[in-house]
Motif scaffolding. Structure first.
Motif, PDB file in Angstrom:
ATOM      1  N   LEU A 558       0.667  -1.201   0.104  1.00 28.01           N
ATOM      2  CA  LEU A 558       0.221  -0.275  -0.067  1.00 28.01           C
ATOM      3  C   LEU A 558       1.117   1.455   0.182  1.00 28.01           C
ATOM      4  O   LEU A 558       1.822   1.707   0.624  1.00 28.01           O
ATOM      5  CB  LEU A 558      -0.810   0.011   1.513  1.00 28.01           C
ATOM      6  N   ARG A 664     -15.448  10.511  -1.164  1.00 26.59           N
ATOM      7  CA  ARG A 664     -13.686   9.558  -1.102  1.00 26.59           C
ATOM      8  C   ARG A 664     -14.097   8.339  -1.841  1.00 26.59           C
ATOM      9  O   ARG A 664     -14.883   8.093  -2.088  1.00 26.59           O
ATOM     10  CB  ARG A 664     -13.774   9.580   0.170  1.00 26.59           C
ATOM     11  N   GLY A 764      -8.481  -3.988   3.083  1.00 28.74           N
ATOM     12  CA  GLY A 764      -8.167  -2.875   3.763  1.00 28.74           C
ATOM     13  C   GLY A 764      -9.078  -2.571   5.038  1.00 28.74           C
ATOM     14  O   GLY A 764     -10.189  -1.964   5.020  1.00 28.74           O
ATOM     15  N   ARG A 777     -12.788   5.075  13.034  1.00 29.10           N
ATOM     16  CA  ARG A 777     -12.036   4.818  13.565  1.00 29.10           C
ATOM     17  C   ARG A 777     -11.536   5.973  14.367  1.00 29.10           C
ATOM     18  O   ARG A 777     -10.453   6.030  14.690  1.00 29.10           O
ATOM     19  CB  ARG A 777     -11.333   4.112  12.513  1.00 29.10           C
TER      20      ARG A 777
HETATM   21  C1  PEP Z   1      -7.766   0.376   5.416  1.00 31.32           C
HETATM   22  O1  PEP Z   1      -8.650   0.717   5.333  1.00 31.32           O
HETATM   23  O2  PEP Z   1      -7.511  -0.078   5.760  1.00 31.32           O
HETATM   24  C2  PEP Z   1      -7.003   1.489   4.296  1.00 31.32           C
HETATM   25  C3  PEP Z   1      -5.401   0.694   4.730  1.00 31.32           C
HETATM   26  O3  PEP Z   1      -6.975   2.094   3.746  1.00 31.32           O
HETATM   27  P1  PEP Z   1      -6.651   3.511   4.725  1.00 31.32           P
HETATM   28  O4  PEP Z   1      -6.522   3.187   6.028  1.00 31.32           O
HETATM   29  O5  PEP Z   1      -5.899   4.305   4.163  1.00 31.32           O
HETATM   30  O6  PEP Z   1      -8.551   4.526   4.727  1.00 31.32           O
END
Ligand code: PEP
Ligand code: MG
Length: 869
Positions: A558, A664, A764, A777
């Motif tokens: 990534l 997004r 992700g 989060r």
């Molecule tokens: C995720 O969502 O797990 C990811 C790797 O992308 P980001 O943390 O950049 O949203």
């Protein structure tokens, strides 16, 4: 049911494999007995008996009868009698769970003494002082553990006698003194409990066994189990062992030792002993023990015996042992053996050495080093010799420790650092704009945010020590101070933060540099032989990519392109692009950004020569880029020529209530195709240019936040068109892949459809956790710790994958995706990719690789090997 297992005379009913039933200590005693190692005889009451007892506080049927039988056998073996006033048998009663829980449960020594048997002990040992010293110790310990009388009350009585007689040491007390104290102790017990000290030795034994059983559920033990994730229903065994005495004179003593150095791993017998003492003297720190090497001079015969025993134990257990022993009148007895706890550094060295010595095979060596532990080896840490107290505790977001002066803004961090100051950036939370300051700081401390908050993710990526969600600190940015209770910390004050534990410490604490020793590197290369999972890294800069390569990353899983947008002046061009009203204006701004991106990609491709590089197209909500202050808007106005008011209006239009679920990811690519187009041009041009220089490039272009296959279908078409055009222009053909992230439940549920247009999936799991659990989060850090404390989630689901929930979606995604496209490449790039438990799961569901921050790569290599073994 058999509840009691005897050992003695070179034979034991149980053995070392019975840890679950006999506890670690009981199994060790049985095994040593069978090996012909000198162990005092005794018996073990099983953990099953403990569990049965816990239910209604009565012994299970037959347990007491079996205990009496074993006691009789013990009398025969020792040729002593329990409760006799001639040659009395004394026993120790000690707890012993499956795994060691140091100091959590109870121990009683010298049990079997009363007003009569003490006389027998005096005669049989020909040492009245020893007998009464033992008796008072017993009263003290028994009353404390079983009857709940405070230890200090006894110590006070001893002090009074010492003072009255002008003694300075306990050893100055005579037989008569101890006799007098025994009377005082008994009076104290009567006074405190309303009952005389129990004289019936059977009653003593019963009460002691109950106390050990009950200690499984004392608060200390419960807390310890919770912290160390030990199930509540394991129970503890009870070991009743004939006493041997280390306090019978200068030819006696007691000690604890490790067969190798538990801190460095050096192959040396390591430990300490005390002459003329009982076990608790060592632990209580009443007297200072001597290093074990001195025993060689003081008791050469015993030392030789001990050497023979420890070598035998190590070659038998094939691991470093932690042992306890007592010497009674020149005779050695082993009281315990178990695998010794060790630091990460020692774990590596011992595993390596034991493999080289031929004691263990390669697999075992790899398994001996815990992935969770090696993280310690990759960051500076607080010198273990340092003593300190912390003023606050937050979430340990990124390991290592840092010392620096407090600053409250990213700009200050940068300008102070430019002047050569070491700083700790302290903020409520960080935003992408703070990147520069975060980079310049030694460490980061935030008052809010969880384990996947911006600060946490970025700091881990940088390998920078970070504490987040430290709610105890209150920041006043205006006044440039933060407070914790009544402590005030000003800008410029030194603090130390420990990102491995979450502790915030006032002042400077000494740190030690990490050691990536040759042995560690070698063990990791052995791990590589066993693992099935590939290990890649999450990296957005050439520098991080290099670090990750050195740690063994096999490519990038990534590359978050947006982080590049914040470097230097680029943000102005990016803002110009976002605030643009027409496609034309947007293209003009994008043209300014493209050369930067291209250069970054070239650097990353070069650092990853020969390995795949997954580049994700722009993902974050637009609000992260929008200028918020008038000053910043003016800057954009100046650069773009668009009037200030127009820009300001546009900013207000772009406001979102829920940006994480807003405009997004691929939604940006769908609505502003020119953004993604520019990025694909930059990627492919960079790839073609470095390929011409001889670099082997394997670009993998990744579309984020896809929820419907049509999104991917459209964007794939654009990507392929641009890629083909670029390759044609450069006159070369490169192997490249187009794939997507699976980070929405709908994507997992329709993975079969999506796989038609994706050559790879990267889970992700940060967003997938957020969207599956419906937990933000960024905000859940405020209450999630409470959920974990209450056991609703066993672990923070943003740290360790929620296997039962999110895990199902991952598994479904893999299965459905492969149904459509059998050679679909699958990986994970959320923060979970560096978490050992989550890596186990990834191995189980057959992912091809995990991707994690550079400093987690060694951890992931090891965890992947453990998962495969
Ligand atoms: C995720 O969502 O797990 C990811 C790797 O992308 P980001 O943390 O950049 O949203
Ligand atoms: Mg995401």
């Amino acid at each position: 049911v058999k509840y009691v297992y005897f050992f003695g005379n070179g034979k034991a009913e149980g053995d070392g494999s019975d840890k679950n039933l006999l506890g670690g200590k009981g199994a060790g005693l049985a095994e040593m007995t069978n090996l012909g190692i000198p162990v005092p005889p005794g018996f073990t009451i099983t953990t099953e008996a403990c569990i049965a007892y816990q239910k209604n506080k009565t012994y299970p049927e037959g347990m007491w009868e079996q205990t009496l039988e074993a006691l009789k056998k013990l009398e025969e073996t020792t040729k002593k009698k329990f409760g006799s006033n001639e040659n009395p048998l004394l026993v120790s009663v000690r707890s012993g769970a499956r795994v060691s829980m140091p100091g959590m449960m109870d121990t009683i020594l010298n049990l079997g003494l009363n007003d009569e048997t003490v006389k027998g002990l005096a005669t049989s040992s020909n040492n009245e002082r020893f007998a009464y010293d033992s008796y008072r110790r017993f009263i003290q310990m028994f009353s404390n553990v079983v009857l709940g009388v405070e230890h200090s009350k006894f110590e006070k009585l001893i002090s009074e006698v010492k003072k009255g007689k002008g003694y300075s040491l306990d050893t100055d007390l005579t037989a008569e003194d101890w006799k007098g104290l025994v009377e005082k102790f008994k009076a104290l017990v009567l006074n405190e409990t309303g009952k005389p000290f129990p004289q019936d030795v059977m009653e003593q034994l019963k009460l002691a066994i109950n106390a050990v059983f009950d200690s499984w559920d004392n608060q200390r033990a419960k807390t310890y189990r919770k912290i160390n994730k030990i199930p509540d229903d394991w129970g503890t065994a009870v070991n009743v062992v004939a006493m041997v005495f280390g306090n019978m004179g200068n030819d006696s003593g007691t000690g604890v030792a490790f067969t190798r150095n538990p801190s460095t791993g050096e192959k040396e017998f390591f430990g300490e002993f005390l002459i003329n003492a009982q076990g608790e003297d060592v632990v209580a720190g009443i007297r200072t023990p001597e290093p074990i090497a001195r025993l060689k001079d003081e008791m050469p015969g015993v030392f030789a015996q001990l050497e023979e025993v420890y070598k035998k134990l190590e070659s038998h257990y094939k691991d470093m042992q932690d042992i306890e022993f007592t010497v009674e009148k020149g005779v050695l007895y082993m009281l315990q053996t178990r695998s010794g706890k060790r630091t990460a550094r020692a774990a590596v060295k011992i595993a390596y050495d034991m493999y080289k010595e031929g004691l263990i095979d390669k697999k075992t060596a790899v398994l001996r080093v815990a992935p969770e532990q090696v993280d310690q080896l990759l960051h500076p840490m607080i010198d273990p010799k340092e003593k300190y107290t912390s003023i606050a505790k937050g979430l340990p977001a990124s390991p290592g420790a840092a010392v620096g002066r407090v600053v409250f803004t990213a700009d200050d961090a940068e300008s102070w650092a430019a002047k050569g100051e070491k700083v700790i950036l302290v903020r409520d939370e960080t935003s992408p704009e703070d990147i520069g300051g975060m980079h310049a700081a030694e460490g980061i401390l935030t008052a809010t945010g969880g384990m996947t908050s911006h600060a946490a993710v970025v700091a881990r990526g940088m390998g920078k020590c970070c504490i987040v969600g430290c709610g105890a600190i209150h920041i006043d940015e205006e006044e440039k101070v933060f407070t914790v209770g009544n402590i005030t910390v000003k800008e410029g004050d030194y603090i130390t933060i420990n990102g491995s534990t979450g502790e915030v410490i006032l002042g400077k604490v000494k740190l030690v540099e990490p050691e990536l020793s040759g042995e560690f590197a070698e063990i990791l290369s052995w791990a590589d032989e066993f693992r099935k999972l590939g290990v890649r890294t999450n990296s957005d800069t050439p520098h991080d990519s290099k670090v990750a390569r050195e740690f063994g990353a096999e490519g990038i899983g990534l590359c978050r392109t947006e982080h590049m947008f914040f470097e230097g002046d680029r943000i102005d061009a990016v803002r110009e692009m976002i605030l643009a009203n027409t496609e034309e204006e947007r293209r003009k701004a994008l043209a300014k950004v493209k050369p930067y991106q291209k250069e970054d990609f070239k650097g990353i491709f070069k650092a990853m020569d020969g390995f795949p590089v997954t580049i994700r197209l722009l993902d974050p909500p637009l609000h992260e880029f929008i200028p918020h202050t008038d000053e910043d808007i003016q800057k954009v106005a100046n650069a773009s020529g668009i009037p200030f008011d127009v820009l300001k209006k546009k900013r207000d239009e772009l406001h979102e209530f829920n940006p994480m679920l807003g405009h997004r990811g691929c939604r940006l690519g769908i609505t502003f195709p020119e953004i993604y187009e520019m990025q694909v041009y930059a990627i492919m041009e960079a790839a073609c240019e470095v390929a011409k220089e001889g670099v082997k490039v394997y670009p993998e272009i990744m579309i984020p936040l896809v929820g419907h296959y049509k999104e991917l279908e459209m964007l794939r078409e654009m990507t392929v068109r641009v890629a083909d055009e670029v390759m044609k222009q450069y006159g070369i053909t490169l192997k490249y892949l187009v794939g997507t992230m699976i980070e929405l439940p709908r994507a997992a549920l329709t993975a079969d459809e999506i796989a038609q247009y994706a050559e790879f999936f990267s889970f992700g799991t940060n967003d997938l956790t957020q969207t599956t659990l419906g937990l933000s989060r960024d905000d859940s850090g405020k209450f999630l710790p409470f959920y974990v404390e209450k056991g609703i989630y066993k672990e923070d689901p943003f740290v360790s994958l929620d296997v039962n929930g999110v895990g199902q979606l991952v598994e479904m995604g893999v299965t459905k995706g492969r149904k459509t496209r059998p050679d679909l490449k699958t990986g994970i790039c959320g923060e979970h990719g560096g978490d050992p438990a989550s890596i186990f799961f990834c191995h189980k569901v057959g992912l091809n690789y995990v991707s994690c921050s550079p400093y987690r790569v060694p951890v992931a290599r090891l965890a992947a090997a453990h998962a495969a073994l």
